[in-house]
Design a protein around this motif. Structure first.
Motif, short mmCIF file in Angstrom:
data_model
loop_
_atom_site.label_atom_id
_atom_site.label_comp_id
_atom_site.label_asym_id
_atom_site.label_seq_id
_atom_site.Cartn_x
_atom_site.Cartn_y
_atom_site.Cartn_z
N GLN A 11 0.83 -1.19 0.00
CA GLN A 11 0.00 0.00 0.00
C GLN A 11 0.88 1.26 0.00
OE1 GLN A 11 -3.14 -0.94 -0.22
NE2 GLN A 11 -2.59 -3.06 0.30
N THR A 12 0.37 2.30 -0.62
CA THR A 12 1.08 3.58 -0.50
C THR A 12 0.78 4.14 0.89
OG1 THR A 12 -0.80 4.84 -1.28
CG2 THR A 12 0.76 4.08 -2.95
N PRO B 216 -8.43 8.38 -0.07
CA PRO B 216 -8.00 7.45 -1.13
C PRO B 216 -7.97 6.00 -0.65
CG PRO B 216 -6.11 8.57 -0.20
CD PRO B 216 -7.31 9.16 0.46
N TRP B 217 -8.38 5.08 -1.52
CA TRP B 217 -8.35 3.66 -1.20
C TRP B 217 -7.41 2.88 -2.13
CZ3 TRP B 217 -10.03 1.45 3.09
CH2 TRP B 217 -11.06 2.06 3.82
N GLY B 218 -6.89 3.53 -3.18
CA GLY B 218 -5.98 2.84 -4.10
C GLY B 218 -6.67 1.66 -4.76
N GLU B 219 -5.97 0.55 -4.81
CA GLU B 219 -6.48 -0.68 -5.44
C GLU B 219 -7.51 -1.37 -4.57
OE1 GLU B 219 -4.25 -2.46 -8.31
OE2 GLU B 219 -4.44 -0.27 -8.59
N THR C 194 -5.60 5.94 5.20
CA THR C 194 -7.06 5.75 5.22
C THR C 194 -7.41 4.54 6.07
OG1 THR C 194 -7.10 6.60 2.97
CG2 THR C 194 -9.08 5.50 3.74
N GLU D 208 -0.40 6.92 1.67
CA GLU D 208 -1.68 7.64 1.67
C GLU D 208 -2.86 6.68 1.85
OE1 GLU D 208 0.71 8.29 -0.52
OE2 GLU D 208 1.25 10.31 0.14
N VAL D 209 -2.81 5.55 1.13
CA VAL D 209 -3.90 4.58 1.25
C VAL D 209 -3.87 3.94 2.64
CG1 VAL D 209 -4.76 2.35 0.40
CG2 VAL D 209 -4.03 4.12 -1.21
#
Lengths: 368, 424
Positions: free
Chosen positions: B67-68, B122-125, B74, B70-71
């Motif tokens: 995960q990044t 943000p949730w990304g993938e 969250t 940022e994600v």
């Protein structure tokens, strides 16, 4: 909603109220074992208990029966009042107070506050406990009149399923509270009054807040009297060394949720070290083991240097941040380091060892 | 906790979790004290992230590195909200079978992620549980966690062949320990006791309210603000408020069932002791007053709301001894004919039609003209109406129930105002 922890804390708050002689009212549906708990407490504290049902009483049962004798009307005390006045440390438990007609509630005022029934003094050592059914559950329940409501600490009485399960198996859980050392008690009561005075000096608007809605007026709200009850209960809780959940329930029961949360937060902050002291001698700073406290200390240091900036004070904060980072919380240190670096006085450079511990994290969070 | 991953990955994952926490704190600074109270523990015995009852946050290093920051931030906020919303004690309070905790977790996730989505996190993938994900079980938007939970349980009882959906965010959501948890009394990372947790929650709630009052309500997610208000400024539901107000009105109107010394008691004769006499009061109950209910029929109030309101007032009046003398006046720009309400069952038979224009003043004037004059008048309105300058002198008490909060300010001083919040 109730868990066994809530129940334990409420139970202990009730014991504390009884021991501290603060009138207490238990709110709960019928059949929650209120009476048996009170009998248990009376037995544990070895005190005489009188149980009366307010809803089937008349005002004279509390105010005294007017009786003409030789042309003078006297107020004859009822039998329970006579018995309570004869014993020391009695307990008066009035059940179903809010299904009693208003004039009975009014008569109860004097019993709860002055501990006088008719012409009979019950004595200051008497504890007053009341129980009430929430108006929506009682067929003809009234909200408590505000003057009566304000004389009580309000507790929600709710039996969790686990307690009932174990109880039916023959094991009703009960709790005790240690008797405080009188000297310790005096000290903690004085400390509590001082803390409360400081709090009300900073929030004078919370001294008296009469709720707008009539239903809320029948519960806990702040007045000088209910704050006085807070000081007594919270002082006892310190002296008895009880959990902070007991304090929370007790203070909420006297002044309501919002003011209670504010006071408890204020109290907790009082226990934190003074930021000016830390700035004078940052090397002596000991990291508290509670991270929420570390955060609050960090925030208070930052506002202290913003108000009065000097190179020395700025560097002192750097020393504290380094200690926080080394204590296993570099992320907490970075949160403050961001602002701290921004406030840097001209010519000042952060310590290399501090930077070394923060840079990897600053990079990861894409801050540099 | 021993770990199979290399020291290098382990160190990187720790950095990433911390970075995520810094970002999370930056997004919602009012959660600071709670976020930093979470002690982080690495563990590869769980797939993603989890928090235990003692507020220790466990993370799988390999998952974290995918995960990044940022994600991940969250997700850290997601875990933090399980703590805020007290999902553990709330599950225990339901007295449900322990194995249902995965469904409870699912219901809680939908609620939390709704708040995160409002704030466009943000949730990304990663595809989180949302109300829309649970729609197939009959869960609707903005249901409480409890209601979604029972809805999903009901669905699986009706469809026993389907594999149960699940989610697991650790024992913070249900109070049941997991095998990977470190001991409560761990020397380095001790559990946070439940009483300490409530103190921190109180502080977070105050920080939220402070933030909202300083920076404006629009700067924070509504879900969190509502939680803080409910915790620190608990509201009493309108039914209770109406009942209380009604009783107070009744008291000021005529006096209630109560004791008086103006008439001798029935038992007076039995109270002679020698030459002394005890004086007993008798009970007095005045004739109950007539009550009129004015219903705003100009449009925006649904018939369900009207029915619920009328049966509530009927119930309150009955429990206060007013069996007869309840009248309903429909009112738009003009008042309709007053209709007597005989029983709760007769509510459906009332003729409550109306249309354009609104003037509650017309309804109040019509009530004042009735014989016998109603001493208590209860108005149900959306509040978009003019009000008379003063109350007709024959009416002692006016209670106004408004279905729109913003119109509450316009309700005149002489009336008692109640906001009828619709239940969700």
């Amino acid at each position: 909603m109730s868990t066994i922890e809530d129940y334990a804390a409420t139970y202990k708050t009730l014991i504390t109220c009884v021991a501290a002689r603060v009138p207490v009212v238990l709110w709960g549906p019928p059949g929650q074992g209120k009476t048996s708990v009170i009998k248990q407490i009376a037995a544990d504290q070895n005190r005489h208990l009188e149980v009366i049902l307010a809803s089937i009483r008349e005002p004279q049962d509390f105010a005294g029966l007017p009786m003409l004798s030789n042309g003078v009307a006297a107020l004859m005390p009822p039998d329970w009042a006579k018995r309570l006045s004869q014993v020391e440390n009695g307990i008066l438990f009035t059940d179903e107070v809010n299904t009693a007609p208003p004039s009975v509630q009014a008569a109860l005022l004097r019993v709860c506050l002055d501990k006088v029934a008719g012409d009979c003094e019950l004595g200051e050592d008497t504890s007053v406990i009341a129980a009430a059914n929430p108006p929506e559950q009682a067929a003809d329940g009234w909200d408590l009149a505000p003057p009566l409501a304000n004389r009580f600490c309000h507790l929600n009485w709710d039996l969790p399923a686990e307690v009932v399960r174990d109880g039916l198996a023959g094991n009703w859980v009960s709790f005790t509270v240690p008797t405080p050392n009188p000297e310790v008690l005096t000290q903690s009561l004085n400390a509590e009054r001082a803390a409360l005075a400081g709090f009300l000096a900073s929030r004078p608007d919370l001294t008296t807040v009469l709720p707008k809605s009539s239903a809320e007026q029948g519960r806990a709200f702040p007045t000088p009297r209910s704050w006085e009850m807070v000081a007594i209960l919270s002082g006892w809780i310190t002296a008895c060394n009880l959990e902070s959940s007991v304090r929370r329930i007790a203070v909420m029961g006297c002044v309501g949720a919002g003011p209670a949360a504010e006071y408890i937060t204020y109290r907790e902050n009082l226990d934190l070290p003074n930021p000016e002291e830390i700035l004078k001698n940052p090397k002596k700073f000991v990291l508290p083991n509670r991270m929420d406290k570390v955060y609050i200390i960090g925030a208070s240091l930052m506002s202290a240097i913003r108000n009065d900036m000097s190179l020395e004070r700025w560097q002192a904060v750097g020393v504290v941040l380094e200690r926080i980072a080394e204590g296993g919380n570099p992320d907490l240190a970075v949160t403050f380091a961001r602002d701290w670096l921004r406030e840097r006085p001209s010519g000042a450079m952060p310590d290399t060892s501090l930077l070394k511990s923060l840079v990897p994290l600053l990079t990861e969070a894409k801050m540099i | 906790m021993t770990s199979a991953v290399s020291v290098g990955v382990s160190e990187e994952a720790r950095l990433r979790v911390m970075a995520a926490r810094i970002i999370a704190q930056g997004r919602w600074p009012y959660l600071s004290t709670l976020l930093y109270t979470l002690r982080v523990v690495e563990s590869d015995s769980l797939p993603t992230l989890a928090v235990d009852q003692g507020w220790r946050m466990y993370y799988n290093p390999e998952f974290v590195m995918k995960q990044t920051p940022e994600v991940l931030a969250t997700m850290v906020l997601h875990e933090g909200m399980h703590c805020v919303f007290q999902h553990g004690p709330r599950f225990s309070a339901l007295n449900q079978i322990g194995s249902r905790h995965t469904i409870w977790n699912l219901a809680g996730d939908a609620n939390i992620n709704e708040v995160l989505d409002q704030a466009a996190m943000p949730w990304g993938e990663f595809s989180p549980v949302r109300f829309s994900t649970l729609a197939k079980y009959g869960v609707e938007n903005a249901m409480t966690t409890e209601r979604s939970f029972f809805q999903i349980i009901k669905y699986f009882e009706e469809h026993p062949d389907e594999a149960e959906a699940e989610s697991d965010c650790g024992s913070v959501t249900d109070g049941q320990s997991r095998p990977y948890e470190i001991p409560r009394g761990d020397g380095d990372k001790p559990a946070v006791g439940s009483d300490q947790q409530s103190v921190i929650r109180d502080r977070v709630a105050q920080d939220i309210l402070k933030h909202a009052s300083e920076r404006g309500i629009g700067t924070m997610p509504g879900g969190l603000l509502r939680w803080a208000q409910e915790l620190l400024q608990p509201k009493i539901n309108w039914q209770r408020e109406l009942a209380g107000t009604f009783r107070t009105s009744l008291a000021t109107v005529l006096g209630r069932r109560d004791y008086v010394f103006t008439r001798p008691s029935r038992r007076q004769d039995a109270m002679r002791i020698g030459s002394s006499e005890i004086i007993l009061p008798s009970m007095r109950k005045p004739a109950p007053p007539t009550v009129a209910m004015i219903i705003d029929t100009s449009g925006s109030i649904s018939s369900d709301q009207v029915n619920e309101f009328l049966s509530e007032v009927d119930g309150i009046a009955k429990s206060n001894g007013i069996g007869q003398g309840l009248y309903v006046i429909p009112c738009d720009a003009v008042a309709g004919p007053a209709q007597k309400l005989q029983s709760r069952g007769a509510i459906a038979e009332l003729k409550l039609t109306g249309g354009g224009g609104t003037d509650m003043g017309a309804g109040i004037a019509a009530a004042a003209e009735m014989r016998p004059t109603p001493r208590i008048v209860v108005v149900l309105t959306d509040g978009y109406t003019p009000w008379p300058e003063s109350l007709p002198s024959k009416i002692d008490s006016l209670i106004v129930c408004s279905t729109v909060e913003s119109t509450m300010k316009a309700i005149p001083e002489y009336a008692r105002a109640i906001y009828l919040e619709e239940e969700k």
